[in-house]
Write an enzyme that holds these catalytic residues in place. Structure first.
Site, PDB file in Angstrom:
ATOM      1  N   LYS A   1     -39.629 -14.556 154.675  1.00  0.00           N
ATOM      2  CA  LYS A   1     -38.980 -13.878 153.650  1.00  0.00           C
ATOM      3  C   LYS A   1     -38.823 -12.380 153.589  1.00  0.00           C
ATOM      4  CE  LYS A   1     -36.865 -17.896 152.306  1.00  0.00           C
ATOM      5  NZ  LYS A   1     -37.218 -18.737 151.205  1.00  0.00           N
TER       6      LYS A   1
ATOM      7  N   ARG B   1     -42.485 -24.931 154.157  1.00  0.00           N
ATOM      8  CA  ARG B   1     -41.200 -24.848 155.155  1.00  0.00           C
ATOM      9  C   ARG B   1     -41.338 -23.606 156.018  1.00  0.00           C
ATOM     10  NH1 ARG B   1     -36.126 -22.671 154.949  1.00  0.00           N
ATOM     11  NH2 ARG B   1     -34.418 -23.948 155.833  1.00  0.00           N
TER      12      ARG B   1
END
Length: 266
Positions: free
Chosen positions: A212, A245
């Protein structure tokens, strides 16, 4: 002694994924990537046919079905690993479950499609409900919170109650605070620091931090070079979450193995 969180390996079957540049956008490439993730120790494969990066445009139902359903069918020819379908569309979820998926990963927390509740209620699938401020095309414009952890906790509690009222057993629900979805750097750091608070909801907690932007803000690395940073965060959350994840399953497995060995040492 803990077995640690389950690891969910990501397969983005999209031409515009922020994290891998569309490297799995064709079926053969996606199948081989899924096979590699399984061999690397993934517990679950998460398949998505629509990019949810900031400012992403939605894709049509037909395109999303064409990207995801053949891949689920292909994986089922060589593996019985649990498959998650990452979608906001009820029809994609329905067809994915028919093809062999057993988990619906809905970044809209079952708010994006009025038919999604019925699809979940009519199945025995697990469902991930995630917090997102806004939508992918607006979420990073100007995200603001007074109390980011408390507000997201309350949001997830409300969604749990809504799904329960629709007849969905809370035991089937996983919660995700939505790292990077309508959050600034400090919001993401606070959520990760206090991720264990979400266990108070009584449901498994998923952390989706892989590659991210906040990791790039901290390290200066482009998306494809953030797997080390991802693995560090994974290790720090060893005893705090139920699912991770991630894109690089092997790196995460190594980090968890080291963190677990240290935590169990005398």
């Amino acid at each position: 002694m803990t077995d640690g969180p389950r690891v969910m390996g990501i397969v983005n079957v999209t031409p515009d994924s922020f994290s891998d540049g569309g490297s799995c956008s064709d079926l053969p490439g996606a199948v081989e990537h899924a096979r590699m993730l399984i061999e690397s120790g993934a517990d679950i494969i998460d398949i998505g046919g629509e990019s949810t990066r900031p400012f992403a445009d939605p894709v049509s139902l037909g395109a999303e079905l064409e990207r995801t359903i053949p891949l689920i069918n292909a994986i089922r020819t060589f593996s019985d690993i649990p498959i998650s379908i990452d979608t906001r569309k009820a029809e994609v979820a329905r067809q994915a479950l028919t093809a062999g998926a057993s988990l619906i990963n809905d970044i809209s927390a079952v708010r994006g499609d009025p038919d999604m509740l019925a699809v979940i209620a009519d199945s025995d699938a697990e469902v991930i409900i995630m917090h997102m401020q806004g939508t992918p095309d607006t979420m990073q414009v100007d995200p603001r919170y007074e109390d980011v952890v408390g507000e997201i906790y309350d949001f997830l509690a409300e969604r749990l109650a809504t799904l329960a009222a629709a007849g969905i057993d809370p035991a089937r629900i996983i919660v995700d605070p939505g790292i990077g979805f309508g959050k600034r750097l400090q919001h993401n750091l606070s959520l990760i620091k206090h991720i264990d608070r979400f266990a108070g909801l009584g449901r498994p907690v998923l952390l989706g931090h892989s590659r991210k932007r906040f990791l790039g803000d901290l390290t200066g690395c482009p998306a494809q070079d953030r797997d080390l940073a991802t693995a560090v965060v994974s290790a720090l959350c060893l005893d705090k979450v139920s699912l991770l994840r991630v894109h690089d399953v092997a790196a995460t497995r190594q980090a968890l193995r080291i963190a677990q060995a240290i935590s169990q040492a005398d």
